[in-house]
Design an enzyme around this catalytic site. Structure first.
Site, PDB file in Angstrom:
ATOM      1  N   LYS A  99       5.160  -9.088   5.697  1.00  0.00           N
ATOM      2  CA  LYS A  99       4.335  -7.995   6.227  1.00  0.00           C
ATOM      3  C   LYS A  99       3.273  -8.483   7.196  1.00  0.00           C
ATOM      4  CE  LYS A  99       1.671  -8.155   1.944  1.00  0.00           C
ATOM      5  NZ  LYS A  99       2.672  -8.963   1.204  1.00  0.00           N
ATOM      6  N   GLY A 128       7.312  -3.185  -2.108  1.00  0.00           N
ATOM      7  CA  GLY A 128       8.257  -3.806  -3.022  1.00  0.00           C
ATOM      8  C   GLY A 128       9.601  -3.125  -3.089  1.00  0.00           C
ATOM      9  N   GLY A 181      -1.422 -11.653 -13.688  1.00  0.00           N
ATOM     10  CA  GLY A 181      -0.564 -12.013 -12.568  1.00  0.00           C
ATOM     11  C   GLY A 181      -0.514 -10.977 -11.462  1.00  0.00           C
ATOM     12  N   LYS A 199       0.427  -3.348   5.829  1.00  0.00           N
ATOM     13  CA  LYS A 199       1.455  -2.374   5.468  1.00  0.00           C
ATOM     14  C   LYS A 199       1.248  -1.059   6.210  1.00  0.00           C
ATOM     15  CE  LYS A 199       2.003  -4.456   0.893  1.00  0.00           C
ATOM     16  NZ  LYS A 199       1.701  -4.335  -0.547  1.00  0.00           N
TER      17      LYS A 199
END
Length: 430
Positions: A99, A128, A181, A199
């Site tokens: 991106k 995603g 995470g 994005k």
């Protein structure tokens, strides 16, 4: 095919290629064979990856005669850009999840794809596993998209969700996101809005057929979102989300179908809890696309992570492999509209403003006069508290952002104003 990079996403790509080899071959009409994987550290242990495929010579790999497709999951600007350009020059089609590169210099990549007749697919670069770019690129190409609005960064959505639902402070919510995470050790790209801005640039370019780079996007992160902002939103039955907003700005006379330009921006904003985006929780993403004929469409799902991103890569791989097998190139990017990206000051927005004021007669009139001086109309105002606790809460009608910002600065200069404690934009219906 060749794979550039074998980190979290690259390893998942290899796993899916191995697990689904027979199904992928049936869908493409030909077997998909991985010829090599370019990495910087070949000695690193990568579960499920054949070490014989690893090489440190990425340049040689992308120009090999037995490679038809190059998958790039290195990230960053260089050497990814040079390798992708070399691959297309050598007649290879390219799939990327990059991106940052697309948002900074997508025009160079698209031009190379056109010049050399190569496919350039990049579904995995935004949101995603959510199939979002291909609908914009292909399914809605015959429609007139006028707005794209959404949550495109899972890290910031998780942090803001924790602040809203559990009363967590920003730092505590960030630490929890890192422990799960969802956030990197250096979370700057996420919390300062750089990831979402990249994005947004890609989405705007596809939606409006006009060149947009990350530098064109007005960007604000969430590091300044305070407990007062969250409480203020709750008091209005709203929730705070980091939004990416891309929209056509109508021309003054209404005759120009494309409008007078586009507005592309990323910032935290209050939205009503009745809005579907308000219910998007934790690290999920969701994007609304509003088009003239199709109406409102919503795309929702896991916006990041190795497996979701690899899923999007493989979707592109099947499409590109079919094109290669059939000798038919895929769609190319067209930016015929050449619409200008308007500065944030010209963008029409709404503000929520909370002000600590002195408790005396005429306060409301003085504040209202400051709004009027800048041509800003007040939608609602209420005064709460007494004495040292006296506050005014103001919600404006839509106005040029520059006028609203000037109003806030004017309020800070009033003697009756002790402090402007919260300023946030408001999205959704007035």
């Amino acid at each position: 095919m060749a794979l550039l990079g074998c980190g979290v996403v690259g390893t998942e790509v290899v796993r899916l290629l191995n697990e689904q080899a027979d199904d992928l071959a049936a869908r493409v009409g030909a077997p998909l064979e991985l010829a090599g994987i370019a990495v910087r550290r070949p000695d690193r242990v990568r579960e499920g990856v054949d070490r014989e495929l690893l090489t440190t010579d990425a340049q040689a790999l992308v120009t090999r005669d037995d490679v038809d497709i190059v998958i790039e999951v290195i990230g960053g600007i260089e050497p990814a850009r040079s390798l992708m350009l070399e691959a297309m020059k050598s007649g290879k089609s390219v799939i990327t999840a990059n991106k940052a590169l697309l948002a900074e210099d997508g025009a160079t990549l698209f031009a190379a794809a056109r010049e050399y007749g190569a496919d350039l697919y990049y579904e995995a670069s935004v949101a995603g596993a959510i199939p979002l770019l291909r609908p914009l690129r292909e399914s809605l190409v015959g429609d007139h998209v006028h707005r794209v609005l959404g949550i495109v960064n899972g890290t910031t959505n998780y942090i803001l969700d924790q602040m809203d639902t559990h009363g967590a402070g920003f730092n505590d919510a960030l630490e929890e996101a890192q422990s799960l995470g969802y956030a990197e050790a250096d979370p700057t790209a996420d919390v300062e809005g750089f990831d979402a801005a990249a994005k947004a640039a890609i989405l705007a370019q596809l939606a409006f057929h006009t060149p947009v780079t990350a530098a064109d996007v007005h960007r604000e992160g969430i590091t300044e979102v305070s407990a007062a902002d969250i409480a203020g939103a709750q008091g209005m039955d709203c929730v705070v989300k980091l939004l990416a907003i891309c929209e056509r700005v109508p021309s003054a006379d209404g005759h120009n179908g494309n409008g007078r330009g586009v507005s592309v921006r990323v910032y935290p904003a209050m939205i009503p809890r009745s809005h579907p985006l308000a219910s998007v929780r934790e690290a999920y993403n969701a994007v609304f696309v509003e088009a003239k004929s199709a109406g409102s469409l919503m795309f929702y799902g896991a916006g990041a992570g190795g497996a979701p991103t690899a899923s999007a890569v493989l979707g592109d791989l099947v499409a590109v492999a079919r094109n290669v097998a059939g000798g038919t190139p895929g769609p190319v990017e067209v930016t015929y509209a050449e619409l200008p990206v308007l500065p944030m000051g010209e963008t029409v927005t709404r503000y929520y403003i909370q002000v600590d004021v002195t408790d005396e007669a005429g306060v409301l009139a003085t504040v209202a006069e400051e709004f009027a001086r800048h041509g800003v109309s007040i939608q609602a105002v209420r005064q709460v508290g007494l004495g040292e606790e006296a506050q005014l809460v103001v919600v404006t009608h839509r106005a040029p952002d520059a006028a609203l910002a000037a109003t806030v600065e004017g309020l800070r200069g009033l003697e009756i104003v002790r402090e402007v404690t919260s300023v946030m934009r408001v999205e959704g219906e007035e």
